[in-house]
Motif scaffolding. Structure first.
Motif, PDB file in Angstrom:
ATOM      1  N   LEU A  72      58.525 143.851  94.412  1.00 49.28           N
ATOM      2  CA  LEU A  72      58.902 144.473  95.681  1.00 49.28           C
ATOM      3  C   LEU A  72      58.768 143.471  96.832  1.00 49.28           C
ATOM      4  CD1 LEU A  72      57.201 147.981  95.363  1.00 49.28           C
ATOM      5  CD2 LEU A  72      59.613 147.420  95.016  1.00 49.28           C
ATOM      6  N   GLY A  73      57.654 142.746  96.829  1.00 47.44           N
ATOM      7  CA  GLY A  73      57.426 141.768  97.888  1.00 47.44           C
ATOM      8  C   GLY A  73      58.474 140.678  97.908  1.00 47.44           C
ATOM      9  N   SER A  74      58.906 140.233  96.735  1.00 42.13           N
ATOM     10  CA  SER A  74      59.930 139.197  96.670  1.00 42.13           C
ATOM     11  C   SER A  74      61.258 139.707  97.218  1.00 42.13           C
ATOM     12  CB  SER A  74      60.105 138.724  95.221  1.00 42.13           C
ATOM     13  OG  SER A  74      61.050 137.678  95.151  1.00 42.13           O
ATOM     14  N   MET A  75      61.604 140.946  96.883  1.00 41.11           N
ATOM     15  CA  MET A  75      62.854 141.500  97.407  1.00 41.11           C
ATOM     16  C   MET A  75      62.803 141.671  98.917  1.00 41.11           C
ATOM     17  SD  MET A  75      64.227 144.216  94.559  1.00 41.11           S
ATOM     18  CE  MET A  75      62.658 144.898  94.060  1.00 41.11           C
ATOM     19  N   VAL A  76      61.658 142.121  99.415  1.00 34.96           N
ATOM     20  CA  VAL A  76      61.523 142.285 100.865  1.00 34.96           C
ATOM     21  C   VAL A  76      61.631 140.929 101.566  1.00 34.96           C
ATOM     22  CG1 VAL A  76      59.898 142.870 102.705  1.00 34.96           C
ATOM     23  CG2 VAL A  76      60.224 144.445 100.791  1.00 34.96           C
ATOM     24  N   SER A  77      60.918 139.932 101.069  1.00 34.75           N
ATOM     25  CA  SER A  77      60.899 138.639 101.749  1.00 34.75           C
ATOM     26  C   SER A  77      62.231 137.907 101.646  1.00 34.75           C
ATOM     27  CB  SER A  77      59.763 137.758 101.205  1.00 34.75           C
ATOM     28  OG  SER A  77      59.934 137.510  99.825  1.00 34.75           O
ATOM     29  N   HIS A  78      63.050 138.237 100.642  1.00 31.76           N
ATOM     30  CA  HIS A  78      64.358 137.589 100.496  1.00 31.76           C
ATOM     31  C   HIS A  78      65.503 138.472 100.988  1.00 31.76           C
ATOM     32  CE1 HIS A  78      61.995 135.024  97.759  1.00 31.76           C
ATOM     33  NE2 HIS A  78      62.873 134.100  98.080  1.00 31.76           N
ATOM     34  N   GLY A  79      65.177 139.632 101.535  1.00 35.97           N
ATOM     35  CA  GLY A  79      66.198 140.504 102.106  1.00 35.97           C
ATOM     36  C   GLY A  79      67.114 141.148 101.088  1.00 35.97           C
ATOM     37  N   THR A  80      66.628 141.342  99.851  1.00 36.44           N
ATOM     38  CA  THR A  80      67.488 141.912  98.805  1.00 36.44           C
ATOM     39  C   THR A  80      67.099 143.341  98.426  1.00 36.44           C
ATOM     40  OG1 THR A  80      66.114 140.800  97.127  1.00 36.44           O
ATOM     41  CG2 THR A  80      68.139 139.685  97.816  1.00 36.44           C
ATOM     42  N   MET A  81      66.137 143.921  99.119  1.00 35.05           N
ATOM     43  CA  MET A  81      65.813 145.321  98.877  1.00 35.05           C
ATOM     44  C   MET A  81      67.016 146.181  99.272  1.00 35.05           C
ATOM     45  SD  MET A  81      63.795 147.708  97.891  1.00 35.05           S
ATOM     46  CE  MET A  81      62.237 146.845  97.633  1.00 35.05           C
ATOM     47  N   GLY A  82      67.491 146.988  98.349  1.00 38.26           N
ATOM     48  CA  GLY A  82      68.655 147.829  98.620  1.00 38.26           C
ATOM     49  C   GLY A  82      69.984 147.175  98.309  1.00 38.26           C
ATOM     50  N   LYS A  83      69.952 145.938  97.822  1.00 38.74           N
ATOM     51  CA  LYS A  83      71.185 145.206  97.495  1.00 38.74           C
ATOM     52  C   LYS A  83      72.031 145.950  96.462  1.00 38.74           C
ATOM     53  CE  LYS A  83      72.594 140.770  95.405  1.00 38.74           C
ATOM     54  NZ  LYS A  83      72.094 139.457  94.905  1.00 38.74           N
ATOM     55  N   HIS A  84      71.369 146.759  95.627  1.00 41.78           N
ATOM     56  CA  HIS A  84      72.050 147.445  94.530  1.00 41.78           C
ATOM     57  C   HIS A  84      72.848 148.676  94.966  1.00 41.78           C
ATOM     58  CE1 HIS A  84      68.608 150.030  95.208  1.00 41.78           C
ATOM     59  NE2 HIS A  84      69.201 150.961  94.491  1.00 41.78           N
ATOM     60  N   LYS A  85      72.607 149.174  96.150  1.00 38.81           N
ATOM     61  CA  LYS A  85      73.164 150.478  96.536  1.00 38.81           C
ATOM     62  C   LYS A  85      74.683 150.586  96.391  1.00 38.81           C
ATOM     63  CE  LYS A  85      69.396 151.967  99.551  1.00 38.81           C
ATOM     64  NZ  LYS A  85      69.018 152.448 100.909  1.00 38.81           N
ATOM     65  N   PRO A  86      75.449 149.549  96.712  1.00 38.83           N
ATOM     66  CA  PRO A  86      76.906 149.680  96.579  1.00 38.83           C
ATOM     67  C   PRO A  86      77.391 149.957  95.156  1.00 38.83           C
ATOM     68  CG  PRO A  86      76.371 147.851  98.022  1.00 38.83           C
ATOM     69  CD  PRO A  86      75.093 148.287  97.400  1.00 38.83           C
ATOM     70  N   ILE A  87      76.583 149.655  94.134  1.00 41.96           N
ATOM     71  CA  ILE A  87      77.075 149.887  92.767  1.00 41.96           C
ATOM     72  C   ILE A  87      77.005 151.357  92.380  1.00 41.96           C
ATOM     73  CG2 ILE A  87      76.249 147.579  92.118  1.00 41.96           C
ATOM     74  CD1 ILE A  87      74.264 149.138  90.192  1.00 41.96           C
ATOM     75  N   ILE A  88      76.255 152.161  93.116  1.00 38.63           N
ATOM     76  CA  ILE A  88      76.114 153.579  92.771  1.00 38.63           C
ATOM     77  C   ILE A  88      77.384 154.297  93.229  1.00 38.63           C
ATOM     78  CG2 ILE A  88      74.680 155.633  92.969  1.00 38.63           C
ATOM     79  CD1 ILE A  88      73.320 153.204  91.618  1.00 38.63           C
ATOM     80  N   ASP A  89      78.308 154.480  92.282  1.00 38.70           N
ATOM     81  CA  ASP A  89      79.625 155.026  92.634  1.00 38.70           C
ATOM     82  C   ASP A  89      80.025 156.227  91.777  1.00 38.70           C
ATOM     83  OD1 ASP A  89      80.071 153.737  90.247  1.00 38.70           O
ATOM     84  OD2 ASP A  89      81.561 152.320  91.010  1.00 38.70           O
ATOM     85  N   LYS A  90      79.067 156.757  91.015  1.00 35.09           N
ATOM     86  CA  LYS A  90      79.355 157.950  90.206  1.00 35.09           C
ATOM     87  C   LYS A  90      78.291 159.008  90.493  1.00 35.09           C
ATOM     88  CE  LYS A  90      80.432 157.240  85.854  1.00 35.09           C
ATOM     89  NZ  LYS A  90      80.363 156.709  84.475  1.00 35.09           N
ATOM     90  N   PRO A  91      78.666 160.265  90.460  1.00 32.17           N
ATOM     91  CA  PRO A  91      77.686 161.332  90.741  1.00 32.17           C
ATOM     92  C   PRO A  91      76.708 161.532  89.586  1.00 32.17           C
ATOM     93  CG  PRO A  91      79.763 162.297  90.091  1.00 32.17           C
ATOM     94  CD  PRO A  91      80.009 160.805  90.202  1.00 32.17           C
ATOM     95  N   PHE A  92      75.580 162.091  89.908  1.00 28.05           N
ATOM     96  CA  PHE A  92      74.589 162.439  88.886  1.00 28.05           C
ATOM     97  C   PHE A  92      75.105 163.598  88.040  1.00 28.05           C
ATOM     98  CE2 PHE A  92      71.065 165.494  87.973  1.00 28.05           C
ATOM     99  CZ  PHE A  92      70.490 164.784  86.927  1.00 28.05           C
ATOM    100  N   VAL A  93      75.110 163.399  86.732  1.00 25.64           N
ATOM    101  CA  VAL A  93      75.479 164.464  85.781  1.00 25.64           C
ATOM    102  C   VAL A  93      74.293 164.630  84.831  1.00 25.64           C
ATOM    103  CG1 VAL A  93      77.056 165.198  83.966  1.00 25.64           C
ATOM    104  CG2 VAL A  93      77.930 163.901  85.932  1.00 25.64           C
ATOM    105  N   PRO A  94      73.671 165.818  84.820  1.00 27.97           N
ATOM    106  CA  PRO A  94      72.481 165.998  83.972  1.00 27.97           C
ATOM    107  C   PRO A  94      72.739 165.665  82.502  1.00 27.97           C
ATOM    108  CG  PRO A  94      72.753 167.848  85.472  1.00 27.97           C
ATOM    109  CD  PRO A  94      73.999 167.025  85.579  1.00 27.97           C
ATOM    110  N   PHE A  95      71.774 165.083  81.865  1.00 25.62           N
ATOM    111  CA  PHE A  95      71.867 164.768  80.436  1.00 25.62           C
ATOM    112  C   PHE A  95      71.605 166.035  79.622  1.00 25.62           C
ATOM    113  CE2 PHE A  95      71.698 160.593  82.095  1.00 25.62           C
ATOM    114  CZ  PHE A  95      72.218 159.747  81.116  1.00 25.62           C
TER     115      PHE A  95
END
Length: 412
Positions: A389-412
């Motif tokens: 977590l600290g590495s992501m915060v210090s390198h500004g990459t926390m939340g970098k993944h958000k754009p890949i979430i492009d499908k809705p949640f469908v229960p298993f």
């Protein structure tokens, strides 16, 4: 016995005209290739000390107000008026309800969307093939996490001020039923990931490595790479006729958006890699680094190569960290200890380098508190998470993944 003679005397004996040591002559003889520890421009220690003043205290001040409001003003004899009657915040470290790092407990899981990252425990050891006990891993890691503050001196960051973190509690796993537990785990991880909050999973044995990544993969059409740090290959199809903790990456790399060429396995080796796993590694052409590779290339180069392979053609990377990848002397509380692994400092450096590029989720697995001593294994697992977590915060990459979430949640 060897007698050490002062430098000034040795030079004088050789006919040197250098005078006996004095304050000024000592300064002249200073080894200038060494940094001056009193010069804040040269040492990382001083730079870290100076950086602390630049970190905001806004959330700490809000927390101080909250604990007094919720916990009742302390007794009149208490001079420090920030101390409440009932423990409601970070202090004292030995008291309070043990969420992860005393982060807010989110009882309504739908509220995780308000946080950058969400911790969820997976108390499951139904996939263990030797020593059980990892169902108590989430409890052990949360308990020792009360020891830590959100501030890291060397990095000059404060997680409380620079990101938001919550604890969503544990997944309701089904003892003695692997497949139903897998569905529960995928359901939980998929829901959290679908909100944009980064899932941080506390295991649990490594069989959960398949349902965790399956959960994230279900809410994106993008490709995901995996960096898997372990002493074991974990890529058999079945073990004793079930999908045990020796099998997650066979099934993970069958998912449509997880390619085996983007699976990087670091630390593999020793006397506990079952031969049935090896043909699968060869056939699927995974990327394998042994401890000898790490010794030959060094942590920095291994991390560089791992990131190159994991990110190749991918839009996000997931990290699975098995605590038994660390030298067994430092992590006795695990189900399959194997000597000859990473030293703690090597492990932390590796995690920091990997996480610096950003993660879409992470897990730490195989912590078994019944076999631990003085919580040192749980502590190491905690450190793996907070360093990521600290590495992501210090390198500004926390939340970098958000754009890949492009499908809705469908229960298993």
């Amino acid at each position: 016995m060897r007698v050490l003679v002062p430098l000034s005397r040795r030079l004088a004996n050789r006919g040197s005209t250098i005078a006996p040591a004095s304050s000024s002559s000592n300064n002249n003889l200073r080894r200038h290739h060494h940094p001056d520890p009193m010069n804040p421009k040269l040492t990382k220690g001083w730079k870290a000390a100076l950086k602390e003043a630049t970190i905001p205290t806004t959330n700490a001040e809000k927390e101080a107000e909250r604990v007094l409001k919720m916990g009742l003003q302390g007794a009149s004899s208490i001079n420090d008026k920030s101390i409440p009657t009932f423990s409601r915040g970070e202090l004292p470290h030995f008291a309070g309800i043990n969420t992860f790092m005393k982060a807010p407990f989110v009882e309504n899981v739908r509220d995780v969307c308000n946080f950058d990252a969400t911790v969820l425990g997976v108390p499951f050891d139904g996939g263990c093939t030797y020593r059980a006990g990892t169902r108590f891993g989430p409890q052990g890691i949360r308990r020792i996490s009360a020891l830590y503050t959100p501030y890291n001196y060397e990095r000059g960051i404060d997680l409380r001020e620079q990101m938001s973190l919550c604890d969503a509690g544990d997944v309701f796993t089904i003892p003695a039923n692997l497949e139903k537990s897998f569905d529960q785990i995928s359901n939980a991880v998929a829901f959290v990931a679908s909100t944009g909050s980064m899932p941080i999973i506390l295991g649990g044995d490594h069989s959960i490595g398949f349902p965790t990544i399956r959960g994230i993969a279900s809410v994106t059409s993008k490709n995901i790479g995996i960096i898997h740090v372990d002493r074991h290959a974990d890529i058999q199809e079945f073990d004793m006729d079930e999908r045990m903790h020796t099998t997650p990456y066979f099934h993970a790399t069958n998912l449509p958006n997880i390619n085996a060429k983007n699976l990087v396995q670091i630390g593999i080796g020793g006397w506990q890699v079952p031969r049935p796993a090896v043909p699968n590694m060869v056939e699927r052409e995974t990327n394998i680094f042994t401890m000898e590779d790490i010794e030959d290339y060094g942590i920095d180069k291994i991390a560089e190569m791992a990131l190159d392979r994991a990110w190749d053609g991918c839009d996000a990377v997931y990290m699975s960290y098995d605590i038994d990848s660390i030298e067994a002397a430092f992590v006795p509380g695990t189900g399959w200890p194997e000597p000859g692994g990473l030293l703690p400092r090597e492990a932390l450096k590796l995690v920091g380098l990997i996480a610096a590029e950003g993660l879409c989720g992470m897990e730490v697995v195989e912590v078994s508190p019944p076999y631990d001593h003085a919580d040192i294994t749980s502590l190491m697992a905690l450190r793996i998470v907070v360093d990521a977590l600290g590495s992501m915060v210090s390198h500004g990459t926390m939340g970098k993944h958000k754009p890949i979430i492009d499908k809705p949640f469908v229960p298993f």
